[in-house]
Design a protein around this motif. Structure first.
Motif, PDB file in Angstrom:
ATOM      1  N   LEU A 164       5.583   5.966   5.354  1.00 31.64           N
ATOM      2  CA  LEU A 164       4.490   6.333   4.632  1.00 31.64           C
ATOM      3  C   LEU A 164       3.789   7.422   5.288  1.00 31.64           C
ATOM      4  N   LEU A 177       0.571  -0.998  -1.183  1.00 28.56           N
ATOM      5  CA  LEU A 177       1.674  -1.419  -1.211  1.00 28.56           C
ATOM      6  C   LEU A 177       2.045  -1.606  -3.180  1.00 28.56           C
ATOM      7  N   ALA A 195       4.146  -7.620   5.197  1.00 29.42           N
ATOM      8  CA  ALA A 195       4.274  -6.195   4.870  1.00 29.42           C
ATOM      9  C   ALA A 195       3.052  -5.779   5.939  1.00 29.42           C
ATOM     10  N   ALA A 196       1.811  -7.133   6.339  1.00 33.55           N
ATOM     11  CA  ALA A 196       0.936  -6.050   7.248  1.00 33.55           C
ATOM     12  C   ALA A 196       1.416  -6.805   8.133  1.00 33.55           C
ATOM     13  N   HIS A 253       5.349  -5.443   9.855  1.00 29.25           N
ATOM     14  CA  HIS A 253       5.122  -4.229  10.967  1.00 29.25           C
ATOM     15  C   HIS A 253       3.980  -4.080  12.711  1.00 29.25           C
ATOM     16  N   LYS A 254       3.126  -4.934  12.140  1.00 26.29           N
ATOM     17  CA  LYS A 254       2.790  -4.902  13.814  1.00 26.29           C
ATOM     18  C   LYS A 254       2.905  -5.759  14.919  1.00 26.29           C
ATOM     19  N   GLU A 260      -4.541  -0.664   3.140  1.00 21.69           N
ATOM     20  CA  GLU A 260      -3.212  -0.105   3.542  1.00 21.69           C
ATOM     21  C   GLU A 260      -2.100  -1.319   2.350  1.00 21.69           C
ATOM     22  N   ALA A 261      -2.198  -2.605   3.011  1.00 24.40           N
ATOM     23  CA  ALA A 261      -0.968  -3.447   3.349  1.00 24.40           C
ATOM     24  C   ALA A 261      -1.388  -3.589   0.925  1.00 24.40           C
ATOM     25  N   LEU A 316       8.279   1.116   7.558  1.00 21.93           N
ATOM     26  CA  LEU A 316       7.678   1.420   7.252  1.00 21.93           C
ATOM     27  C   LEU A 316       6.473   1.589   7.333  1.00 21.93           C
ATOM     28  N   PRO A 317       6.049   2.279   8.341  1.00 22.01           N
ATOM     29  CA  PRO A 317       5.276   3.095   8.663  1.00 22.01           C
ATOM     30  C   PRO A 317       5.465   4.821   9.425  1.00 22.01           C
ATOM     31  N   ILE A 328      -0.186  -1.027   9.860  1.00 25.89           N
ATOM     32  CA  ILE A 328      -0.485  -1.183   8.169  1.00 25.89           C
ATOM     33  C   ILE A 328      -1.554  -2.197   8.278  1.00 25.89           C
TER      34      ILE A 328
END
Length: 422
Positions: A279, A329, A307-308, A311-312, A325-326, A275-276, A321
């Motif tokens: 984007l 989405l 999603a937040a 990916h962290k 931003e989340a 995802l990162p 994220i």
């Protein structure tokens, strides 16, 4: 809140199906007619309706039927045999149950790929939801059956595109490169060009799928579909978990949209999409729940939070994220992925009045520090109080106003019991 800066305290005016004012100042008097309905939004958070960009709503009937399996076993040994038992009534009951669940958890726009899509469309027309619908097609059959399925998909797309006062739009959807032969996919591409329709498909969901594509066609799915002209049409891809840097660059150059389905991908152990990087490449990226048999719910607030967080965790970067931003989405980025960001996805004057209200007078929203943070990291679909689509209220105090929830739950349970007994 709008796309850029949330209005912390203010006013919004809706005229018919459109937002005509939003801001912190008092609205202009000419917008406030005597017969206007006034809603006191104290201790509520109003935000755009959520946009779920990939799912299979009739599969609510298979929720919990088969868990903890890899994708190919889950599909071929569990899902497909059960789906073969579906009647028209089952499809209708499963789709209705999903729409109740989506409305009650704040989703106002959804993408659906399934068989008998005209039944899903009829429910969507009645329920008041906004749907981008497509008859999913598996091409592992005779040429005659392939032809029949393609014609059925085209007929549905032509008949329903723009219906329900514009709330329903349509696409064409060969299920996946591994379930549709190349020549058949090319027929979908040609039909999409002929009828000016977008394309939707599953792609690069698992490592096994990618490896099988290389074995069968000498290319990974991205290159394979590109050779077939797939990305010459507006395209929405589901999953796209296993992509190289070069594939991301190609998809970005083709302006392809991707529906990121983090919870389904985790449950099926398919992997974690990049995802990162998507984007960063400037792609249209959004969130989907996938079907309720591989999630197992349709609460898009969960996808936003995952999603937040996910990916962290995999990047070891807590900034990768951020909450804002989340949230995008699940709202404006979802609208962009469906080519509808001029209509929906944010609360702005001139856009459709698709919005929801959450009860924030609850312990998990206190103290009132950062509403965006709370919506992403603390909220769930169960906090949704009210829902409006096209300016019409469809949920009031967690009660669906048009759909009979009790009747729909009863009929869905009866459908499952019939199928499991066969």
């Amino acid at each position: 809140m709008n796309d850029e800066q949330p209005v912390v305290k203010g006013h919004m005016v809706v005229t018919n199906d459109v937002i005509t004012y939003i801001g912190e100042a008092e609205p202009p008097q000419h917008l406030l007619e005597q017969n206007v309905e006034h809603i006191n939004g104290a201790k509520q958070a109003f935000m755009p309706g959520l946009v779920n960009t990939h799912g299979h709503t009739p599969m609510t009937l298979l929720r919990g039927f088969s868990d903890d399996q890899n994708l190919q076993v889950w599909l071929s040994e569990k899902m497909w045999p059960m789906e073969a038992k579906y009647t028209a009534e089952d499809t209708k009951n499963g789709a209705a149950l999903a729409q109740v669940e989506m409305l009650l958890s704040g989703t106002t726009t959804f993408v659906d790929m399934y068989d008998r899509m005209e039944l899903v469309a009829e429910i969507t027309e009645y329920s008041g939801m906004r749907g981008m619908l497509t008859r999913g097609v598996i091409g592992l059959c005779s040429e005659e059956e392939q032809k029949q399925k393609l014609q059925n998909a085209i007929s549905f797309a032509r008949d329903w595109n723009g219906k329900a006062d514009g709330r329903i739009s349509t696409m064409l959807a060969p299920h996946a490169p591994y379930t549709c032969p190349p020549a058949y996919i090319e027929q979908f591409v040609q039909a999409a060009r002929d009828y000016n329709l977008p394309l939707h498909t599953h792609m690069s969901e698992s490592i096994a799928e990618v490896e099988q594509n290389v074995k069968d066609y000498g290319a990974r799915p991205v290159e394979h579909l590109d050779r077939l002209g797939f990305f010459s049409c507006p395209t929405l891809l589901a999953h796209a978990v296993h992509l190289t840097d070069e594939e991301i660059a190609l998809l970005a150059a083709r302006d392809v949209a991707i529906s990121h389905n983090p919870i389904s991908n985790l449950k099926l152990a398919s992997g974690v999409a990049r995802l990162p990087q998507l984007l960063k490449a400037g792609m249209r990226v959004s969130l989907g729940t996938d079907g309720p048999a591989s999630n197992n719910n349709l609460d898009l607030f969960e996808e936003i939070r995952f999603a937040a967080l996910l990916h962290k965790g995999v990047s070891y970067d807590p900034t990768v994220i951020p909450a804002s931003e989340a949230l995008k989405l699940g709202t404006i980025y979802g609208a962009r992925s469906l080519w509808k960001d001029e209509q929906i996805g944010s609360l702005e004057a001139g856009k459709k009045a698709d919005f929801i209200a959450l009860n924030i007078d609850q312990a998990h929203f206190y103290p009132m520090t950062d509403i965006v943070s709370h919506l992403v990291y603390s909220a769930s679909g169960k906090d949704v109080l009210h829902v409006w689509i096209d300016g019409k209220q469809l949920v009031r105090n967690r009660e669906c106003l048009l759909l009979d929830e009790e009747k729909i739950k009863f009929e869905a349970e009866a459908s499952f019991k019939r199928m499991i007994s066969q």
